[in-house]
Design a protein around this motif. Structure first.
Motif, PDB file in Angstrom:
ATOM      1  N   GLU A  52      13.168 -43.532 -10.860  1.00  0.00           N
ATOM      2  CA  GLU A  52      11.761 -43.333 -11.199  1.00  0.00           C
ATOM      3  C   GLU A  52      11.592 -42.897 -12.652  1.00  0.00           C
ATOM      4  O   GLU A  52      12.514 -42.347 -13.261  1.00  0.00           O
ATOM      5  CB  GLU A  52      11.123 -42.254 -10.314  1.00  0.00           C
ATOM      6  N   ARG A  53      10.406 -43.118 -13.196  1.00  0.00           N
ATOM      7  CA  ARG A  53      10.087 -42.478 -14.475  1.00  0.00           C
ATOM      8  C   ARG A  53       9.972 -40.973 -14.203  1.00  0.00           C
ATOM      9  O   ARG A  53       9.727 -40.530 -13.070  1.00  0.00           O
ATOM     10  CB  ARG A  53       8.792 -43.033 -15.067  1.00  0.00           C
ATOM     11  N   ASP A  54      10.135 -40.174 -15.240  1.00  0.00           N
ATOM     12  CA  ASP A  54      10.197 -38.725 -15.064  1.00  0.00           C
ATOM     13  C   ASP A  54       8.979 -38.179 -14.319  1.00  0.00           C
ATOM     14  O   ASP A  54       9.102 -37.306 -13.454  1.00  0.00           O
ATOM     15  CB  ASP A  54      10.330 -38.047 -16.428  1.00  0.00           C
ATOM     16  N   ALA A  55       7.809 -38.678 -14.624  1.00  0.00           N
ATOM     17  CA  ALA A  55       6.583 -38.164 -14.008  1.00  0.00           C
ATOM     18  C   ALA A  55       6.526 -38.424 -12.510  1.00  0.00           C
ATOM     19  O   ALA A  55       5.767 -37.756 -11.791  1.00  0.00           O
ATOM     20  CB  ALA A  55       5.359 -38.789 -14.679  1.00  0.00           C
ATOM     21  N   ASP A  56       7.326 -39.375 -11.998  1.00  0.00           N
ATOM     22  CA  ASP A  56       7.243 -39.776 -10.594  1.00  0.00           C
ATOM     23  C   ASP A  56       8.398 -39.265  -9.734  1.00  0.00           C
ATOM     24  O   ASP A  56       8.479 -39.602  -8.548  1.00  0.00           O
ATOM     25  CB  ASP A  56       7.192 -41.305 -10.494  1.00  0.00           C
ATOM     26  N   VAL A  57       9.285 -38.464 -10.292  1.00  0.00           N
ATOM     27  CA  VAL A  57      10.416 -37.946  -9.511  1.00  0.00           C
ATOM     28  C   VAL A  57       9.883 -37.032  -8.401  1.00  0.00           C
ATOM     29  O   VAL A  57       9.181 -36.056  -8.679  1.00  0.00           O
ATOM     30  CB  VAL A  57      11.396 -37.171 -10.416  1.00  0.00           C
ATOM     31  N   PRO A  58      10.208 -37.335  -7.121  1.00  0.00           N
ATOM     32  CA  PRO A  58       9.634 -36.561  -6.018  1.00  0.00           C
ATOM     33  C   PRO A  58      10.483 -35.357  -5.623  1.00  0.00           C
ATOM     34  O   PRO A  58      11.626 -35.193  -6.070  1.00  0.00           O
ATOM     35  CB  PRO A  58       9.607 -37.580  -4.878  1.00  0.00           C
ATOM     36  N   LEU A  59       9.931 -34.537  -4.746  1.00  0.00           N
ATOM     37  CA  LEU A  59      10.672 -33.433  -4.154  1.00  0.00           C
ATOM     38  C   LEU A  59      11.674 -33.954  -3.141  1.00  0.00           C
ATOM     39  O   LEU A  59      11.455 -34.966  -2.473  1.00  0.00           O
ATOM     40  CB  LEU A  59       9.719 -32.470  -3.444  1.00  0.00           C
TER      41      LEU A  59
END
Length: 238
Positions: free
Chosen positions: A36-43
């Protein structure tokens, strides 16, 4: 930051990016496998449990310490941490505000690289980093720690103006927490870079309270509320 009564910061819960970084520790990998792009990295599942534990801690606060303002980074891992935490509370929690100024520090061309990867692929940047020091080094397309301080000064000025006498909860990233200490406690470059060497734990709590003259430190990187969750060693990335 004298207008706030309480300022509470927390790092997002463990993310899948944190797990990816842990997976390459001690290896010869030059890059971390994060699709993912950094902004979309999930928990991760653990991160979601940590966020719920944070919410139970909020629920247990005295009424005069509960947040009247909640601001989150727009990055998925931080915003979801805020949402999960507030869902665990029974009091009338304020609506979560999103502010891009408290997003994670941008790494530019070094994004996703391990220290070995930086040395191998960008030896000139590795040399510049050694010469300038971490506080002032700005990778191409990225930010220095000094750049981060600049946008945080703007964020906190607006927060003070919009919530005089309020109790703010900020859900963000490790670099945001470290640089908030730099601003609130008026630290030097050397002092904040020593602090930065100690990783800020996922879903940990850092707090300041107004003592009548200014904000004074209450706790830093406190993880007591996470005792019932399976908390891995803290990580310094994503």
């Amino acid at each position: 930051m004298n207008a706030l009564r309480w300022l509470t910061l927390t790092r997002h819960g463990e993310s899948t990016g944190n797990l990816a970084y842990q997976a390459v520790l001690g290896t010869d990998a030059e890059e971390v496998d994060i699709p993912e792009r950094d902004a979309d990295v999930p928990l991760s599942d653990t991160g979601r449990a940590q966020a719920a534990a944070l919410g139970r801690w909020l629920e247990g606060l005295p009424e005069d310490e509960r947040p009247t303002t909640v601001i989150a980074s727009p990055y998925v891992r931080a915003l979801d941490t805020a949402r999960i935490a507030l869902a665990e509370t029974s009091f009338a929690a304020p609506r979560i505000k999103v502010d891009e100024r408290i997003r994670d520090r941008e790494q530019g061309v070094l994004q996703g690289l391990t220290p070995r990867g930086v040395r191998a692929r960008f030896p000139g940047e590795a040399d510049r980093l050694r010469h300038l020091g971490k506080f002032y080094h700005r990778p191409p397309g990225g930010e220095s720690w000094a750049d981060l301080a600049l946008r945080l000064r703007s964020f906190y000025r607006d927060l003070e103006a919009g919530a005089p006498g309020g109790r703010a909860l900020v859900v963000a990233h490790d670099a945001i927490i470290v640089m908030t200490r730099y601003l609130v406690e008026e630290l030097t470059e050397q002092e904040v870079m020593r602090i930065e060497k100690e990783p800020v734990a996922n879903a940990s709590v850092t707090r300041w309270r107004h003592d009548g003259t200014g904000l004074t430190a209450v706790c830093y990187n406190d993880c007591a509320h996470l005792a019932a969750t399976a908390v891995p060693p803290p990580t310094a990335r994503r």
